[in-house]
Structures are given as C-alpha cells and as structure tokens.
Design an enzyme around this catalytic site. Sequence first.
Site, PDB file in Angstrom:
ATOM      1  N   ALA A  95     -19.026 -25.658 -14.321  1.00 40.35           N
ATOM      2  CA  ALA A  95     -19.660 -24.882 -15.123  1.00 40.35           C
ATOM      3  C   ALA A  95     -19.358 -25.132 -16.576  1.00 40.35           C
ATOM      4  CB  ALA A  95     -19.589 -23.269 -14.594  1.00 40.35           C
ATOM      5  N   GLU A  96     -18.021 -25.154 -16.713  1.00 41.71           N
ATOM      6  CA  GLU A  96     -17.305 -24.974 -18.154  1.00 41.71           C
ATOM      7  C   GLU A  96     -17.735 -26.479 -18.842  1.00 41.71           C
ATOM      8  OE1 GLU A  96     -16.255 -22.640 -19.880  1.00 41.71           O
ATOM      9  OE2 GLU A  96     -15.691 -21.007 -18.727  1.00 41.71           O
ATOM     10  N   SER A  97     -17.563 -27.632 -18.314  1.00 41.71           N
ATOM     11  CA  SER A  97     -17.503 -28.695 -18.931  1.00 41.71           C
ATOM     12  C   SER A  97     -18.196 -29.976 -18.090  1.00 41.71           C
ATOM     13  CB  SER A  97     -15.990 -29.341 -19.010  1.00 41.71           C
ATOM     14  OG  SER A  97     -15.304 -29.519 -18.220  1.00 41.71           O
TER      15      SER A  97
END
Length: 226
Positions: free
Chosen positions: A120-122
């Site tokens: 989700a982050e990167s």
Amino acid sequence: MNQALNNSSSVDSQANKKDFEIMLARAMLEKADLNSVLNYGTLTSPNNCSLNRSVTVDRLPFEQTAQAENNIKPDCVKATSDLAVPQEYLPSDKRYDSLIVVAAGKYKINPALLKGLIKAESDFDEAARSRAGALGLTQLMPSTARSLGVNPLKPEEAIEGGAKYLSQMLNRYNGDQALALAAYNAGPGNVDKYGGIPPFRETIHYVKKVTQNADNYSSDFGNPVT
C-alpha cells in the site's frame, strides 16, 4: 521438504546456472512442483550470495532467522536452505519476503500485514518518494526514520523501521490492527484526537487496503492474518 540435489549432473554454463536459479527461486516462491527443477543437478550459490555449501531444497515459509543465521547479504533472497538468489531475479512482490519475515519475527508482527503495508505504501518501490516527503518501501518520514535509527532508502532498514513503527503502534493500541494502521497513516495524534480511526477518506481507505493486502498475502507465509 528437505531434499539434497543429486550429484549426477551439473550446470556448466553461467547462463544455465542463472536459468536454474531463477526457476528454483520462482518454483519455491510459488510453491510449485519442484521435480523438473531438481533434475537440473547440483550447483552452488552465485558468488555474490555464496554460502559454499551443497544445495538443498525447502518449502516456504522462509525461516524467520534465515538471514541472521546464514549471513546472507541484504540484496539476496533466501529461496532454499542453501541457495541465496539475487533480488533482481524475483518478481517485485516476492523480492523482499525474506527481509519481511526477519523483521516481522523480530518485532512479533504478522509478516503478511507488514507486506500488505509495503504494498500500500510503495508498491514495492524501494526508491519511492511521496509529495509529503515520505521515503522508501515503508514510506517513513525523515524525522520518523531518524527516530527509528534507519535509512528509509535502504530496503533492509526501511523494512526494519516500518516493522518497528508498526509494532509500536500495535502496542500503543493494545493490538488493535485497524487503529495501528490508522496511526501509521495519519499519526497517533489523530487517532487519539478522534478516539478511533480518523474521519479522513485517505486513512479509511488505507486501513481497508492494507487489511485486504494482508489477507491476500497470508498464504505467502503459511499463516492466517491476525
């Protein structure tokens, strides 16, 4: 499964050796039938990841202490008991699994949850930079990274830092996964302010997305999402 590769044949060329390593890594990571791979014969790890031992085969999940015990370099992924495979041979969503398992084991969190957070982050981009200034696989802000003692642009340290911070948030909210994820995204101050998940569209979506990612990745590590 622990089966020594037969010594009946060897891989002569570097090209064939690399082909073998790629096939073996992917077969291991995808939990595929290894019979056709095993027929290739005996080889040792590539020099940059060498363990100088005979190759044996293990099924997933990875051992939690694989890297620490075998001193495998951070840019190598432990695909089998005695074969470390360079990261670039693997699909992006499998590339950091061994680092994730080690960090998750150290901080006693679910590796599938940590992997879901990284997705989700990167989206597994170790050089990711957000407009707000967050960096690396786990999108740590520079000040947060400094407080955790990690360089967020180094994958091993980014995963270590993300695992440590997520663990801190889980401890702060008594193991409540949704609140911990909300705090990771919006900050614990906002979670405390609103007495729960803040009413921010991004944060609400983030909690749902990471939770779904973790569910999707749970089979990669042989354990359910908790």
